[in-house]
Enzyme design. Sequence first.
Site, mmCIF file in Angstrom:
data_model
loop_
_atom_site.group_PDB
_atom_site.id
_atom_site.type_symbol
_atom_site.label_atom_id
_atom_site.label_comp_id
_atom_site.label_asym_id
_atom_site.label_seq_id
_atom_site.Cartn_x
_atom_site.Cartn_y
_atom_site.Cartn_z
ATOM 1 N N HIS A 72 -6.400 2.039 -9.380
ATOM 2 C CA HIS A 72 -6.177 3.394 -8.854
ATOM 3 C C HIS A 72 -4.684 3.692 -8.911
ATOM 4 C CE1 HIS A 72 -10.189 2.745 -6.657
ATOM 5 N NE2 HIS A 72 -10.383 3.551 -7.684
ATOM 6 N N ALA A 73 -4.362 4.801 -9.550
ATOM 7 C CA ALA A 73 -2.972 5.069 -9.937
ATOM 8 C C ALA A 73 -1.995 5.074 -8.769
ATOM 9 C CB ALA A 73 -2.911 6.402 -10.681
ATOM 10 N N ARG A 74 -2.434 5.591 -7.626
ATOM 11 C CA ARG A 74 -1.486 5.770 -6.519
ATOM 12 C C ARG A 74 -1.246 4.505 -5.701
ATOM 13 N NH1 ARG A 74 -5.083 10.074 -3.104
ATOM 14 N NH2 ARG A 74 -6.858 8.774 -2.503
ATOM 15 N N GLU A 75 -1.974 3.442 -6.000
ATOM 16 C CA GLU A 75 -1.854 2.199 -5.234
ATOM 17 C C GLU A 75 -0.724 1.328 -5.798
ATOM 18 O OE1 GLU A 75 -5.885 0.648 -5.166
ATOM 19 O OE2 GLU A 75 -6.663 2.521 -4.340
ATOM 20 N N ARG A 126 -5.218 9.508 -8.479
ATOM 21 C CA ARG A 126 -6.003 8.272 -8.338
ATOM 22 C C ARG A 126 -6.704 7.847 -9.637
ATOM 23 N NH1 ARG A 126 -9.730 5.719 -4.516
ATOM 24 N NH2 ARG A 126 -11.822 5.514 -5.398
ATOM 25 N N ASN A 166 -12.937 2.389 -10.918
ATOM 26 C CA ASN A 166 -13.690 1.441 -10.089
ATOM 27 C C ASN A 166 -15.046 1.987 -9.654
ATOM 28 O OD1 ASN A 166 -13.553 -1.263 -9.292
ATOM 29 N ND2 ASN A 166 -13.272 -0.669 -7.153
ATOM 30 N N HIS A 221 -6.325 -4.075 -4.924
ATOM 31 C CA HIS A 221 -6.285 -2.656 -4.547
ATOM 32 C C HIS A 221 -5.464 -2.493 -3.262
ATOM 33 C CE1 HIS A 221 -9.595 -1.016 -7.205
ATOM 34 N NE2 HIS A 221 -9.770 -2.316 -7.352
ATOM 35 N N SER A 222 -5.330 -1.251 -2.813
ATOM 36 C CA SER A 222 -4.763 -0.983 -1.487
ATOM 37 C C SER A 222 -5.365 0.340 -1.017
ATOM 38 C CB SER A 222 -3.237 -0.879 -1.555
ATOM 39 O OG SER A 222 -2.814 0.334 -2.155
ATOM 40 N N TYR A 223 -5.397 0.634 0.293
ATOM 41 C CA TYR A 223 -4.848 -0.153 1.389
ATOM 42 C C TYR A 223 -5.971 -0.436 2.376
ATOM 43 C CZ TYR A 223 -5.053 4.338 3.913
ATOM 44 O OH TYR A 223 -5.491 5.512 4.490
ATOM 45 N N TYR A 269 -17.473 0.331 3.014
ATOM 46 C CA TYR A 269 -18.450 1.376 2.714
ATOM 47 C C TYR A 269 -19.033 1.085 1.342
ATOM 48 C CZ TYR A 269 -13.995 3.013 0.736
ATOM 49 O OH TYR A 269 -12.780 3.080 0.093
ATOM 50 N N GLU A 320 -7.691 -5.660 -0.671
ATOM 51 C CA GLU A 320 -7.105 -4.370 -0.281
ATOM 52 C C GLU A 320 -5.836 -4.732 0.485
ATOM 53 O OE1 GLU A 320 -8.053 -1.278 -0.913
ATOM 54 O OE2 GLU A 320 -10.124 -1.473 -1.606
#
Length: 417
Positions: free
Chosen positions: A176-179, A234, A251, A304-306, A356, A378
């Site tokens: 995910h781009a923003r992580e 993202r 993902n 990944h995050s967060y 989730y 995460e």
Amino acid sequence: MWALLVLVGAAAVSADLQDLAFDRQKVFRVILQNDEQVEIIKSLSNNMQVDFWQPDSVTLVRPKMQVDFRVEADKSFEVEDLLQENGVEYRVLIDNLQAALDAQFDSKARTTGHSYEKYNNWETIAAWTADIAAQNPDLVSRSVIGETYEGRSIYLLKVGKSGPNKKAIFIDCGFHAREWITPAFCQWFVKEAVETYGTDTVLTTLLNSLDFYVLPVVNIDGYIYTWTNDRMWRKTRSKNARSLCIGTDLNRNFNAGWCTLGASDNPCDSTYCGSAPESEKETKAVANFIREHLSTIKAYLTIHSYSQLLLFPYSYTYNLPSDYEELESIARAATKQLTSLYNTKYTYGPGAATIYPAAGGSDDWAYNQGIKYSFTFELRDTGRYGFILPESQIKPTCEETLLAVKYIANYVLEHLY
């Protein structure tokens, strides 16, 4: 989608400024007590643009859940009024997103080139992959496993001493781009491998006995876009047929319960599953490489995050994997190792039940391919900064995560199958 929100013209804007696009935007955290409050959040997202940070889609919002989301500056008062009127428990996690974005660049390492303690743009990371391989030919080699939608090479580093019949562990970052903290970890892992080989006994044994395939950034196009146009982007940057909305969630694009629970078939959603499993070139590159090396890859770790979690299959179903007890005991011990350094608290468990449901994830897919030791990290934090973790936290985050990764890798080495 959010891309439409931040049209900054053709000129690339530095990540430090990003055209003040996020000035006075707020990130809220709400604790939803019942179905009525869930409906309030759902109606909110129908009436205005809401960027869900945790969980990553409004469809996943449930009672008793903590929900983090971002709203436009001019809508924040309206949102606060609505929450107060309906008795929804909330707090403002980030009061001015632009100020928090500027503050993320707090590293002392203000070099123009590559640094392990600051966020590096793609150009710098790509050059680093070539340099680290050239400088450590006995430990690191670089290959190209495919190209992105926009035609960029996807670089993979193979880290380990050459030897016969070696088993391997695959680690990837930057789905995910923003992580941004996640590519930082992949770089850190390689740094530790080359710098401590011969002195750190555990890592030396691991590198002598196993190969590590490290993919520093999976979603390269998206990552670049977070530096030039929209820090909160993202997905990938692929065009979608019959839609103006751009990108697919990588993902959600793997063939594991594809496009069922926790994934969307709407191209405008942040959890869009794509037009078919492996429709994205980046997904296809990862999946093809793993399929080609299935006989040797014994563990799959995706970063990944967060939220500070260590997850294992399944995420697309609430059913437990056949190796549940073993995976849980590894996760428990690995998180204990991680926590031992800075007392960072992690939660662990199967994805669907622990956070989730999310169909089409790479960890579930890898597990179903027969890679028993399949885990999703995460990383920090739990929402104070969310996706914009300050650079001053790169080092401690990577140091503690490395302890967990070393534990898992050592366990895999002792339990090869």
